[in-house]
Design a protein around this motif. Sequence first.
Motif, short mmCIF file in Angstrom:
data_model
loop_
_atom_site.label_atom_id
_atom_site.label_comp_id
_atom_site.label_asym_id
_atom_site.label_seq_id
_atom_site.Cartn_x
_atom_site.Cartn_y
_atom_site.Cartn_z
N SER A 1 0.84 -1.19 0.00
CA SER A 1 0.00 0.00 0.00
C SER A 1 0.88 1.25 0.00
CB SER A 1 -0.96 -0.04 1.20
OG SER A 1 -1.97 0.92 1.06
N VAL A 2 0.66 2.19 0.93
CA VAL A 2 1.52 3.37 0.93
C VAL A 2 2.96 2.99 1.23
CG1 VAL A 2 1.25 3.97 3.39
CG2 VAL A 2 1.63 5.77 1.70
N GLY A 3 3.15 1.87 1.94
CA GLY A 3 4.50 1.37 2.17
C GLY A 3 5.19 1.00 0.87
N ALA A 4 4.40 0.59 -0.13
CA ALA A 4 4.98 0.29 -1.45
C ALA A 4 5.48 1.57 -2.12
CB ALA A 4 3.94 -0.40 -2.33
N ILE A 5 4.75 2.68 -1.92
CA ILE A 5 5.19 3.96 -2.48
C ILE A 5 6.50 4.40 -1.84
CG2 ILE A 5 4.61 6.40 -2.73
CD1 ILE A 5 1.66 5.60 -2.82
N ARG B 1 18.81 0.69 -11.84
CA ARG B 1 20.19 1.17 -11.75
C ARG B 1 20.83 0.76 -10.42
NH1 ARG B 1 19.19 6.14 -12.42
NH2 ARG B 1 19.26 6.79 -10.24
N ASN B 2 20.09 0.91 -9.33
CA ASN B 2 20.64 0.55 -8.02
C ASN B 2 20.77 -0.96 -7.83
OD1 ASN B 2 21.04 3.18 -7.03
ND2 ASN B 2 18.89 3.37 -6.47
N LEU B 3 19.88 -1.72 -8.45
CA LEU B 3 20.01 -3.17 -8.41
C LEU B 3 21.28 -3.61 -9.15
CD1 LEU B 3 16.30 -4.27 -9.04
CD2 LEU B 3 17.62 -4.63 -6.94
N LYS B 4 21.55 -3.00 -10.28
CA LYS B 4 22.73 -3.37 -11.06
C LYS B 4 24.02 -2.92 -10.39
CE LYS B 4 20.36 -3.37 -15.54
NZ LYS B 4 20.20 -2.68 -16.85
N SER B 5 23.99 -1.77 -9.72
CA SER B 5 25.21 -1.24 -9.10
C SER B 5 25.53 -1.88 -7.76
CB SER B 5 25.07 0.28 -8.90
OG SER B 5 24.14 0.57 -7.87
N GLY B 6 24.57 -2.58 -7.16
CA GLY B 6 24.78 -3.18 -5.85
C GLY B 6 24.33 -2.30 -4.70
N ALA B 7 23.83 -1.10 -4.99
CA ALA B 7 23.31 -0.25 -3.92
C ALA B 7 22.05 -0.83 -3.30
CB ALA B 7 23.02 1.15 -4.47
N LEU B 8 21.41 -1.75 -4.01
CA LEU B 8 20.18 -2.41 -3.55
C LEU B 8 20.24 -3.87 -3.95
CD1 LEU B 8 17.20 -1.99 -2.43
CD2 LEU B 8 16.53 -1.71 -4.82
N HIS B 9 19.82 -4.74 -3.04
CA HIS B 9 19.81 -6.17 -3.35
C HIS B 9 18.48 -6.61 -3.96
CE1 HIS B 9 20.64 -10.45 -3.03
NE2 HIS B 9 19.49 -10.60 -2.39
N ALA B 10 17.38 -6.13 -3.40
CA ALA B 10 16.06 -6.54 -3.91
C ALA B 10 14.98 -5.65 -3.32
CB ALA B 10 15.78 -8.00 -3.57
N MET B 11 13.84 -5.60 -4.01
CA MET B 11 12.66 -4.94 -3.46
C MET B 11 11.42 -5.71 -3.89
SD MET B 11 11.45 -1.63 -5.71
CE MET B 11 10.03 -1.52 -4.60
N SER B 12 10.35 -5.54 -3.14
CA SER B 12 9.08 -6.16 -3.52
C SER B 12 7.93 -5.27 -3.09
CB SER B 12 8.92 -7.54 -2.87
OG SER B 12 8.59 -7.42 -1.49
N VAL B 13 6.82 -5.37 -3.80
CA VAL B 13 5.56 -4.74 -3.40
C VAL B 13 4.47 -5.79 -3.52
CG1 VAL B 13 6.31 -2.44 -4.11
CG2 VAL B 13 5.05 -3.85 -5.72
N SER B 14 3.54 -5.77 -2.59
CA SER B 14 2.48 -6.77 -2.56
C SER B 14 1.15 -6.15 -2.96
CB SER B 14 2.37 -7.36 -1.15
OG SER B 14 3.59 -7.95 -0.74
N ALA B 15 0.41 -6.86 -3.78
CA ALA B 15 -0.92 -6.41 -4.22
C ALA B 15 -1.88 -7.59 -4.16
CB ALA B 15 -0.85 -5.85 -5.64
N THR B 16 -3.18 -7.28 -4.17
CA THR B 16 -4.20 -8.33 -4.12
C THR B 16 -4.81 -8.50 -5.50
OG1 THR B 16 -4.72 -7.79 -1.82
CG2 THR B 16 -6.36 -9.06 -3.06
N ALA C 1 -1.22 0.17 -3.68
CA ALA C 1 -1.73 1.27 -2.86
C ALA C 1 -3.19 1.61 -3.13
CB ALA C 1 -0.87 2.51 -3.08
N ALA C 2 -3.90 0.79 -3.90
CA ALA C 2 -5.28 1.10 -4.27
C ALA C 2 -6.23 0.68 -3.14
CB ALA C 2 -5.66 0.37 -5.56
N ILE C 3 -6.48 1.60 -2.22
CA ILE C 3 -7.36 1.30 -1.07
C ILE C 3 -8.69 0.77 -1.60
CG2 ILE C 3 -8.56 2.29 0.91
CD1 ILE C 3 -6.38 4.36 1.12
N PRO C 4 -9.10 -0.43 -1.17
CA PRO C 4 -10.29 -1.05 -1.75
C PRO C 4 -11.54 -0.19 -1.62
CG PRO C 4 -9.61 -2.15 0.28
CD PRO C 4 -8.51 -1.23 -0.09
N LEU C 5 -12.35 -0.21 -2.68
CA LEU C 5 -13.59 0.53 -2.81
C LEU C 5 -13.34 2.02 -3.06
CD1 LEU C 5 -16.71 0.38 -2.73
CD2 LEU C 5 -16.60 0.93 -0.30
N LEU C 6 -12.43 2.65 -2.30
CA LEU C 6 -12.22 4.08 -2.43
C LEU C 6 -11.40 4.43 -3.67
CD1 LEU C 6 -11.41 5.01 1.28
CD2 LEU C 6 -13.60 5.23 0.09
N PHE C 7 -10.28 3.71 -3.91
CA PHE C 7 -9.39 4.02 -5.02
C PHE C 7 -9.66 3.06 -6.18
CE2 PHE C 7 -5.63 6.05 -2.48
CZ PHE C 7 -6.52 6.94 -1.91
#
Length: 405
Positions: A51-55, A140-155, A198-204
Amino acid sequence: MDEIRRGKVGFVLSGGGSRGAYEAGIIQYLRTDLAKRLGRHVPIDIVTGTSVGAINAAFLASTMEDPAAQCRRLIDAWRALRIEELIGLGARDLWRATTQLFGRDPPPPTPGSFRYGGLLDTSGLERFVIKNIPWTGIERNLKSGALHAMSVSATHIATGHTVVFVSAAGPVPTGWSKDPFVRHQAARIGPRHVLASAAIPLLFPSVKVGDSFYTDGGLRQNTPMSPAIRLGADKMLMVSLRHVDEVAPRQPTVPDGFPRPLFLVGKALNALMLDHTDYDLDRMKRVNAILEAGTAAFGPGFVDVMNANLVKLRGAPIRPIAAMHIRPSADIGVLASDFVKSGKLLVSSPVTRRLIERMAAGESGRENDFLSYLLFDGNWASELIELGHRDAAAKEEELARFFMA
């Protein structure tokens, strides 16, 4: 400190609409005060969000190469929010939402549109997210090694299952989970994945990714600890957006005589965004204790012997994982009520201001859970940023030990 020696650090960000400014306050503390205390910026190798944590997670992942600027840019973005520019709250929007509640179908999506439905027009919020996150920075950050991985969860709307979209520097782990209601999908994470989460159900409006529509990931996975573990985190810092009074839990009361409709909507949102963090942390501590006791009793090969069979059962090995949890020290719903009464809203439209005030009055005189999810307002964000910074500062010694270990 060498990454192999220190292990990978995961940062887990929860969902909660405009409450996400609290997470920005935590990040501000890590990148300023704690960095000064340690004499370096703390490492964040894996970011997972819902949700907003994904942003917030996407912003972190895309700016990880410059931690100091990352903090300033994130805070500035939150403080620049104006609700009337992000969410349709005019008379026409209210009429459209009312007719949809009584059964009228939403207007068909325009050709090429990736969003459909929703009681509120969030096109302004979507433009803000697309514009303010430097999306190419993730790869870019994944390729440079500044970041190992990221994920976002959706329904996934058609099935109700959780889909964890993953971008990683290396191959995405196979055998992600034995849970039939959760699956992972390798992706080059972009605006649609994050807006879907981040699509709050019903509202967004729901958001189309590929051939399917998705909505808020917080319905089933509001605090995405599991993805961080699967992606290799050896320790995790988790941020929740729900206050829990551990000293004297508040007794339930009936506000203003009888529960009003918007009050019930706010409580329904709280229930939908259910926070399982305490349960998950307790389970993790039990696993750590079992591994520690087994190693002490049977030697260092105990964990390997256990995993030889456990991988077949659960799809992944187990290992000891250190975790730390930060949550609001104050009830954000109560803070939202006080904020609306204070007259600090950054709203120029009298119609929008009056509507927000009526919504607050229609919820409760003491707490505004519903509005606390929708107050995308720079002054409201500033209050939550200050709260997050203060709560992180209260855990400075624990944070210092966590990142020095």
